[in-house]
Design a protein around this motif. Structure first.
Motif, mmCIF file in Angstrom:
data_model
loop_
_atom_site.group_PDB
_atom_site.id
_atom_site.type_symbol
_atom_site.label_atom_id
_atom_site.label_comp_id
_atom_site.label_asym_id
_atom_site.label_seq_id
_atom_site.Cartn_x
_atom_site.Cartn_y
_atom_site.Cartn_z
ATOM 1 N N PHE A 34 127.890 13.248 30.664
ATOM 2 C CA PHE A 34 127.534 11.897 30.415
ATOM 3 C C PHE A 34 126.395 11.807 31.494
ATOM 4 C CE2 PHE A 34 131.649 9.475 27.757
ATOM 5 C CZ PHE A 34 130.776 10.112 26.874
ATOM 6 N N ALA A 35 126.449 12.658 32.275
ATOM 7 C CA ALA A 35 125.143 12.155 33.216
ATOM 8 C C ALA A 35 124.115 13.137 33.439
ATOM 9 C CB ALA A 35 126.024 12.692 34.581
ATOM 10 N N VAL A 36 124.857 14.443 31.929
ATOM 11 C CA VAL A 36 123.696 15.194 31.629
ATOM 12 C C VAL A 36 122.763 14.640 30.887
ATOM 13 C CG1 VAL A 36 122.862 17.827 30.739
ATOM 14 C CG2 VAL A 36 124.699 17.085 32.964
ATOM 15 N N LEU A 37 124.002 14.225 29.998
ATOM 16 C CA LEU A 37 122.718 13.624 28.533
ATOM 17 C C LEU A 37 122.438 12.358 29.188
ATOM 18 C CD1 LEU A 37 126.330 13.702 25.986
ATOM 19 C CD2 LEU A 37 123.718 14.972 26.382
ATOM 20 N N GLY A 38 122.911 11.499 29.689
ATOM 21 C CA GLY A 38 121.689 10.348 30.427
ATOM 22 C C GLY A 38 120.445 10.581 30.666
ATOM 23 N N GLY A 39 120.548 11.873 31.428
ATOM 24 C CA GLY A 39 119.228 11.978 32.346
ATOM 25 C C GLY A 39 118.408 12.735 31.699
ATOM 26 N N GLY A 40 119.165 13.997 30.521
ATOM 27 C CA GLY A 40 118.145 13.728 29.353
ATOM 28 C C GLY A 40 117.448 13.167 28.480
ATOM 29 N N ALA A 41 118.268 11.866 28.251
ATOM 30 C CA ALA A 41 117.768 10.707 27.149
ATOM 31 C C ALA A 41 116.972 10.129 28.216
ATOM 32 C CB ALA A 41 118.824 9.888 27.063
ATOM 33 N N ALA A 42 116.643 9.849 29.113
ATOM 34 C CA ALA A 42 116.267 9.229 30.403
ATOM 35 C C ALA A 42 114.760 9.892 30.890
ATOM 36 C CB ALA A 42 116.186 9.349 31.650
ATOM 37 N N THR A 43 114.834 11.002 30.429
ATOM 38 C CA THR A 43 114.238 12.228 30.780
ATOM 39 C C THR A 43 113.177 12.027 29.394
ATOM 40 O OG1 THR A 43 115.007 13.519 32.372
ATOM 41 C CG2 THR A 43 112.647 14.711 31.715
ATOM 42 N N TYR A 44 112.851 12.015 28.524
ATOM 43 C CA TYR A 44 112.899 12.459 27.335
ATOM 44 C C TYR A 44 111.562 10.928 26.713
ATOM 45 C CZ TYR A 44 111.543 11.543 22.100
ATOM 46 O OH TYR A 44 111.495 11.472 21.140
ATOM 47 N N PHE A 45 112.387 9.654 27.099
ATOM 48 C CA PHE A 45 111.950 7.817 26.945
ATOM 49 C C PHE A 45 111.203 7.581 27.498
ATOM 50 C CE2 PHE A 45 115.973 7.666 24.236
ATOM 51 C CZ PHE A 45 115.488 7.378 23.696
ATOM 52 N N LEU A 46 111.345 8.301 29.388
ATOM 53 C CA LEU A 46 110.714 8.296 29.744
ATOM 54 C C LEU A 46 109.098 9.161 30.363
ATOM 55 C CD1 LEU A 46 112.651 7.446 32.968
ATOM 56 C CD2 LEU A 46 111.252 6.143 32.499
ATOM 57 N N PHE A 47 109.250 10.543 29.785
ATOM 58 C CA PHE A 47 107.984 11.057 29.591
ATOM 59 C C PHE A 47 107.293 11.590 29.137
ATOM 60 C CE2 PHE A 47 110.421 11.881 34.200
ATOM 61 C CZ PHE A 47 108.985 11.760 34.860
ATOM 62 N N PHE A 48 108.435 11.958 27.398
ATOM 63 C CA PHE A 48 107.959 12.945 26.287
ATOM 64 C C PHE A 48 107.714 11.917 25.092
ATOM 65 C CE2 PHE A 48 109.982 15.513 28.829
ATOM 66 C CZ PHE A 48 109.185 16.261 29.270
ATOM 67 N N ARG A 49 107.725 10.294 25.336
ATOM 68 C CA ARG A 49 108.087 9.935 24.137
ATOM 69 C C ARG A 49 106.736 8.720 24.389
ATOM 70 N NH1 ARG A 49 110.884 4.568 22.363
ATOM 71 N NH2 ARG A 49 111.026 5.113 20.269
ATOM 72 N N HIS A 50 105.691 8.608 25.045
ATOM 73 C CA HIS A 50 104.643 7.774 25.265
ATOM 74 C C HIS A 50 103.810 8.021 24.058
ATOM 75 C CE1 HIS A 50 106.260 5.678 28.295
ATOM 76 N NE2 HIS A 50 106.734 6.064 29.081
ATOM 77 N N GLY A 51 103.509 9.005 24.269
ATOM 78 C CA GLY A 51 102.311 8.997 23.078
ATOM 79 C C GLY A 51 102.622 9.910 21.900
ATOM 80 N N ALA A 52 103.376 9.512 21.576
ATOM 81 C CA ALA A 52 104.074 9.980 19.913
ATOM 82 C C ALA A 52 103.999 8.280 19.457
ATOM 83 C CB ALA A 52 105.655 11.514 20.419
ATOM 84 N N GLU A 53 104.719 7.984 19.798
ATOM 85 C CA GLU A 53 104.966 6.350 18.875
ATOM 86 C C GLU A 53 104.083 5.713 19.004
ATOM 87 O OE1 GLU A 53 108.599 5.350 17.798
ATOM 88 O OE2 GLU A 53 109.565 7.993 17.433
ATOM 89 N N GLU A 54 103.397 5.520 20.346
ATOM 90 C CA GLU A 54 102.342 4.504 20.786
ATOM 91 C C GLU A 54 101.115 4.226 19.617
ATOM 92 O OE1 GLU A 54 101.789 3.710 24.366
ATOM 93 O OE2 GLU A 54 103.821 4.535 25.331
ATOM 94 N N VAL A 55 101.009 3.049 18.344
ATOM 95 C CA VAL A 55 99.766 2.830 18.129
ATOM 96 C C VAL A 55 100.137 1.474 18.467
ATOM 97 C CG1 VAL A 55 98.797 2.550 15.986
ATOM 98 C CG2 VAL A 55 100.394 4.645 16.289
ATOM 99 N N HIS A 56 98.018 1.637 18.543
ATOM 100 C CA HIS A 56 97.699 -0.330 19.548
ATOM 101 C C HIS A 56 96.958 -0.295 18.228
ATOM 102 C CE1 HIS A 56 100.002 0.362 23.541
ATOM 103 N NE2 HIS A 56 99.799 1.031 23.192
ATOM 104 N N ALA A 57 97.031 -1.782 18.361
ATOM 105 C CA ALA A 57 95.485 -2.274 16.974
ATOM 106 C C ALA A 57 94.586 -2.532 17.904
ATOM 107 C CB ALA A 57 96.043 -3.818 16.322
ATOM 108 N N GLU A 58 93.433 -2.094 17.467
ATOM 109 C CA GLU A 58 92.368 -1.891 17.977
ATOM 110 C C GLU A 58 91.959 -3.812 18.187
ATOM 111 O OE1 GLU A 58 89.348 0.678 16.998
ATOM 112 O OE2 GLU A 58 90.362 2.041 17.298
ATOM 113 N N ALA A 59 91.913 -3.927 19.212
ATOM 114 C CA ALA A 59 90.914 -5.798 19.441
ATOM 115 C C ALA A 59 89.436 -5.655 19.358
ATOM 116 C CB ALA A 59 91.370 -6.100 20.647
ATOM 117 N N PRO A 60 88.478 -6.712 18.556
ATOM 118 C CA PRO A 60 87.896 -6.485 18.854
ATOM 119 C C PRO A 60 87.127 -6.660 19.743
ATOM 120 C CG PRO A 60 88.386 -8.290 18.439
ATOM 121 C CD PRO A 60 89.600 -7.524 17.997
ATOM 122 N N PRO A 61 85.936 -6.276 19.487
ATOM 123 C CA PRO A 61 84.965 -5.908 20.936
ATOM 124 C C PRO A 61 85.005 -7.682 22.043
ATOM 125 C CG PRO A 61 83.723 -5.486 19.306
ATOM 126 C CD PRO A 61 84.906 -5.385 19.149
#
Length: 165
Positions: A34-61
């Motif tokens: 569980f410690a190894v799986l938890g560490g792997g999941a935390a690493t994925y969510f903190l370091f690798f997941r940010h750029g994949a799914e983040e889509v921001h609606a562009e605010a008008p200037p």
């Protein structure tokens, strides 16, 4: 026969004695997994997941602010009797959020000029020393103009020129 029975009893006793060590090993292995799986999941969510799914609606200037010119002012500064008279010349601009506020403020410009003149004539030359003095002056003028123009508000008083002579 007695030896065979003792051997069977010893074998059963050995299993009973070794059972707690086996459970302890099993618990340690499960916790480690569980410690190894938890560490792997935390690493994925903190370091690798940010750029994949983040889509921001562009605010008008944001709209650029508008500016209102204040007539140039030249006032004599307050001083002790017998001291040399010093003068302050300022060119100011009022920053407002929207263009429509400019038209609402222009009819009140005589009131704004009067408030600025009254305040500036009470200043001493020492009140304007350094950048801190000009910052305090800017903040005080902003407060006073917002009171005079209520319910309209300005963002800031901006200096175009400040001369102390």
């Amino acid at each position: 026969m007695a030896e065979g029975e003792q051997a069977e009893g010893a074998a059963e006793g050995g299993e009973v004695a070794s059972a707690p060590k086996g459970k302890l090993k099993l618990i340690i292995m499960v916790v480690g997994l569980f410690a190894v799986l938890g560490g792997g999941a935390a690493t994925y969510f903190l370091f690798f997941r940010h750029g994949a799914e983040e889509v921001h609606a562009e605010a008008p200037p944001p709209k650029p602010p508008s500016f209102v010119e204040v007539p140039d002012m030249m006032v004599n500064l307050a001083g002790a009797p017998g001291e040399r008279v010093q003068y302050l010349k300022v060119k100011l601009v009022l920053e407002v959020k929207e263009e429509k506020q400019v038209e609402a403020i222009k009819p009140s410009m005589p009131r704004v000029t009067d408030i600025f003149q009254s305040y500036l004539r009470e200043l001493r030359p020492g009140d304007l020393n350094g950048s801190a003095g000009l910052f305090r002056l800017k903040e005080e003028l902003t407060k006073r103009v917002n009171v005079a123009l209520a319910p309209n508000q300005i963002n800031a008083v901006l200096f175009k020129e400040v001369i102390i002579q």
